[in-house]
Write an enzyme that holds these catalytic residues in place. Structure first.
Site, PDB file in Angstrom:
ATOM      1  N   SER A 299      22.709  42.369  46.486  1.00  0.00           N
ATOM      2  CA  SER A 299      22.364  43.226  47.624  1.00  0.00           C
ATOM      3  C   SER A 299      23.645  43.652  48.324  1.00  0.00           C
ATOM      4  O   SER A 299      24.386  42.809  48.853  1.00  0.00           O
ATOM      5  CB  SER A 299      21.487  42.467  48.607  1.00  0.00           C
ATOM      6  OG  SER A 299      21.523  43.135  49.851  1.00  0.00           O
TER       7      SER A 299
ATOM      8  N   HIS B  94      21.141  46.416  44.409  1.00  0.00           N
ATOM      9  CA  HIS B  94      20.042  46.342  45.383  1.00  0.00           C
ATOM     10  C   HIS B  94      20.511  46.968  46.689  1.00  0.00           C
ATOM     11  O   HIS B  94      21.517  46.560  47.266  1.00  0.00           O
ATOM     12  CB  HIS B  94      19.607  44.890  45.588  1.00  0.00           C
ATOM     13  CG  HIS B  94      18.410  44.754  46.468  1.00  0.00           C
ATOM     14  ND1 HIS B  94      17.135  44.977  46.031  1.00  0.00           N
ATOM     15  CD2 HIS B  94      18.302  44.427  47.789  1.00  0.00           C
ATOM     16  CE1 HIS B  94      16.276  44.780  47.024  1.00  0.00           C
ATOM     17  NE2 HIS B  94      16.966  44.453  48.110  1.00  0.00           N
TER      18      HIS B  94
ATOM     19  N   ASP C 288      19.583  48.055  50.445  1.00  0.00           N
ATOM     20  CA  ASP C 288      18.682  47.758  51.560  1.00  0.00           C
ATOM     21  C   ASP C 288      18.746  48.837  52.636  1.00  0.00           C
ATOM     22  O   ASP C 288      19.785  49.029  53.262  1.00  0.00           O
ATOM     23  CB  ASP C 288      19.061  46.405  52.185  1.00  0.00           C
ATOM     24  CG  ASP C 288      18.630  45.251  51.304  1.00  0.00           C
ATOM     25  OD1 ASP C 288      17.452  45.202  50.916  1.00  0.00           O
ATOM     26  OD2 ASP C 288      19.494  44.391  50.996  1.00  0.00           O
TER      27      ASP C 288
ATOM     28  N   MET D 273      17.370  50.028  56.198  1.00  0.00           N
ATOM     29  CA  MET D 273      16.724  49.521  57.420  1.00  0.00           C
ATOM     30  C   MET D 273      16.826  50.561  58.525  1.00  0.00           C
ATOM     31  O   MET D 273      17.848  51.231  58.656  1.00  0.00           O
ATOM     32  CB  MET D 273      17.410  48.228  57.871  1.00  0.00           C
ATOM     33  CG  MET D 273      17.432  47.149  56.804  1.00  0.00           C
ATOM     34  SD  MET D 273      18.094  45.624  57.449  1.00  0.00           S
ATOM     35  CE  MET D 273      18.204  44.644  55.938  1.00  0.00           C
TER      36      MET D 273
ATOM     37  N   HIS E 158      15.399  49.449  48.386  1.00  0.00           N
ATOM     38  CA  HIS E 158      14.398  48.646  49.105  1.00  0.00           C
ATOM     39  C   HIS E 158      14.239  49.256  50.494  1.00  0.00           C
ATOM     40  O   HIS E 158      15.101  49.091  51.360  1.00  0.00           O
ATOM     41  CB  HIS E 158      14.901  47.184  49.172  1.00  0.00           C
ATOM     42  CG  HIS E 158      14.054  46.284  50.011  1.00  0.00           C
ATOM     43  ND1 HIS E 158      14.465  45.023  50.392  1.00  0.00           N
ATOM     44  CD2 HIS E 158      12.819  46.446  50.539  1.00  0.00           C
ATOM     45  CE1 HIS E 158      13.515  44.458  51.125  1.00  0.00           C
ATOM     46  NE2 HIS E 158      12.512  45.298  51.229  1.00  0.00           N
TER      47      HIS E 158
ATOM     48  N   MET F  32      12.997  49.468  54.023  1.00  0.00           N
ATOM     49  CA  MET F  32      12.436  48.749  55.164  1.00  0.00           C
ATOM     50  C   MET F  32      12.391  49.769  56.292  1.00  0.00           C
ATOM     51  O   MET F  32      13.129  49.676  57.287  1.00  0.00           O
ATOM     52  CB  MET F  32      13.308  47.533  55.499  1.00  0.00           C
ATOM     53  CG  MET F  32      13.157  46.407  54.486  1.00  0.00           C
ATOM     54  SD  MET F  32      14.523  45.241  54.539  1.00  0.00           S
ATOM     55  CE  MET F  32      15.684  46.059  53.446  1.00  0.00           C
TER      56      MET F  32
ATOM     57  N   MET G 162       9.442  39.040  49.205  1.00  0.00           N
ATOM     58  CA  MET G 162      10.463  38.634  50.166  1.00  0.00           C
ATOM     59  C   MET G 162      10.391  37.118  50.352  1.00  0.00           C
ATOM     60  O   MET G 162       9.329  36.576  50.660  1.00  0.00           O
ATOM     61  CB  MET G 162      10.223  39.299  51.526  1.00  0.00           C
ATOM     62  CG  MET G 162      10.424  40.803  51.566  1.00  0.00           C
ATOM     63  SD  MET G 162      12.013  41.355  50.958  1.00  0.00           S
ATOM     64  CE  MET G 162      13.151  40.572  52.115  1.00  0.00           C
TER      65      MET G 162
ATOM     66  N   GLY H 212      20.706  39.609  56.062  1.00  0.00           N
ATOM     67  CA  GLY H 212      21.167  38.777  54.956  1.00  0.00           C
ATOM     68  C   GLY H 212      21.437  37.362  55.466  1.00  0.00           C
ATOM     69  O   GLY H 212      21.413  37.100  56.674  1.00  0.00           O
TER      70      GLY H 212
ATOM     71  N   ASP I 210      13.689  38.365  46.836  1.00  0.00           N
ATOM     72  CA  ASP I 210      14.760  38.837  47.723  1.00  0.00           C
ATOM     73  C   ASP I 210      14.869  37.924  48.944  1.00  0.00           C
ATOM     74  O   ASP I 210      13.958  37.867  49.768  1.00  0.00           O
ATOM     75  CB  ASP I 210      14.407  40.271  48.152  1.00  0.00           C
ATOM     76  CG  ASP I 210      15.498  40.946  48.970  1.00  0.00           C
ATOM     77  OD1 ASP I 210      16.547  40.325  49.209  1.00  0.00           O
ATOM     78  OD2 ASP I 210      15.282  42.111  49.361  1.00  0.00           O
ATOM     79  N   GLY I 211      15.996  37.231  49.039  1.00  0.00           N
ATOM     80  CA  GLY I 211      16.280  36.459  50.239  1.00  0.00           C
ATOM     81  C   GLY I 211      16.578  34.996  49.978  1.00  0.00           C
ATOM     82  O   GLY I 211      15.742  34.275  49.446  1.00  0.00           O
TER      83      GLY I 211
END
Ligand code: DX5
Ligand code: ZN
Length: 227
Positions: free
Chosen positions: A8, A33, A35, A37, A67, A69, A138, A145, A176-177
């Site tokens: 990520s 990956h 992210d 947001m 991804h 969000m 998730m 992160g 993820d996470g």
């Protein structure tokens, strides 16, 4: 099972993102990956289609796993498709019309996926799984992160893997996470094939060493070889 490692870039050095992505791919990562947001669906703000396009222009040819969000979802999908996204995943509660959003991603030429937060039920998969290329579970609450892995998500992973197998589908199962060398083997044993790792990967090694991600990716793969 073919395992894929998806660092990520949330934890990369954004001041030299192209170089970071090159280095992590050269070190053996499979997927980028990405992210996204919006400070609305999640309490943080990151990167958008311009950055995805910049990575493609920089020469990144690996799959880019976007991804989302964000809420609403649909408006931004064509922009990410034009920017070179490979996968586009979204959270079902962020779309008013889940089936329509999946169709929109597919029509835009990208691979659709649904993302489930740790406490979000999987019901919608009954009606969507055969239209998806990816299910993303998730294992932390989305937004940041470096959080701790939530173990009950392993039960969810087993459940989704069973659904995929029962229907004879080729859907990829991603997590993820909070994933790193200490738990990746256990996660793989629960049926996951694609592993997002942000802080575990980009936090590794010395900043000025171009090969600094070799050993962390190698140790993730060594753990996967034990499954
Ligand atoms: C969290 C993001 C993750 C995050 C994972 O909302 O979706 O992709 O970067 O980071 P780590 O691997 O550090 O938990
Ligand atoms: Zn993510």
């Amino acid at each position: 099972m073919t395992y894929r490692i998806a660092p990520s870039i949330l934890s990369a050095n954004f001041a030299k993102l192209g170089e970071e992505v090159d280095n992590v791919l050269k070190s053996g990562a499979d997927i980028v990956h990405f992210d996204v947001m919006d400070n609305h669906y999640v309490p943080n703000l990151t990167i958008g289609p311009l950055v995805c396009e910049a990575l493609r222009k920089h020469g990144v040819t690996a799959p880019i796993d976007v991804h989302l969000m964000v809420k609403p979802v649909d408006r931004i999908i064509p922009d990410f498709a034009k920017a070179g996204a490979t996968y586009i995943t979204f959270h079902p509660e962020a779309s008013e019309h889940i089936d329509r959003t999946i169709g929109l991603i597919r029509e835009s030429g990208c691979k659709p996926g649904l993302v489930f937060n740790p406490a979000t039920p999987l019901d919608v998969l009954d009606w969507t799984l055969d239209k998806l290329d990816m299910v993303l579970l998730m294992s932390v609450n989305p937004g940041f992160g470096g959080q701790k892995f939530i173990p009950h998500v392993l039960d969810k992973a087993r459940k989704v893997r069973q659904m995929i197998e029962a229907r004879g589908l080729e859907v990829s199962l991603e997590i993820d996470g909070g994933v790193g060398p200490a738990n990746i083997m256990e996660v793989a044993r629960a049926g996951v094939d694609t592993f997002v790792a942000g802080s575990a990967v980009f936090g590794a090694g010395k900043d000025n060493d171009p090969q600094r991600y070799n050993s962390i990716i190698a140790s993730l793969r060594a753990e996967l070889a034990k499954v």
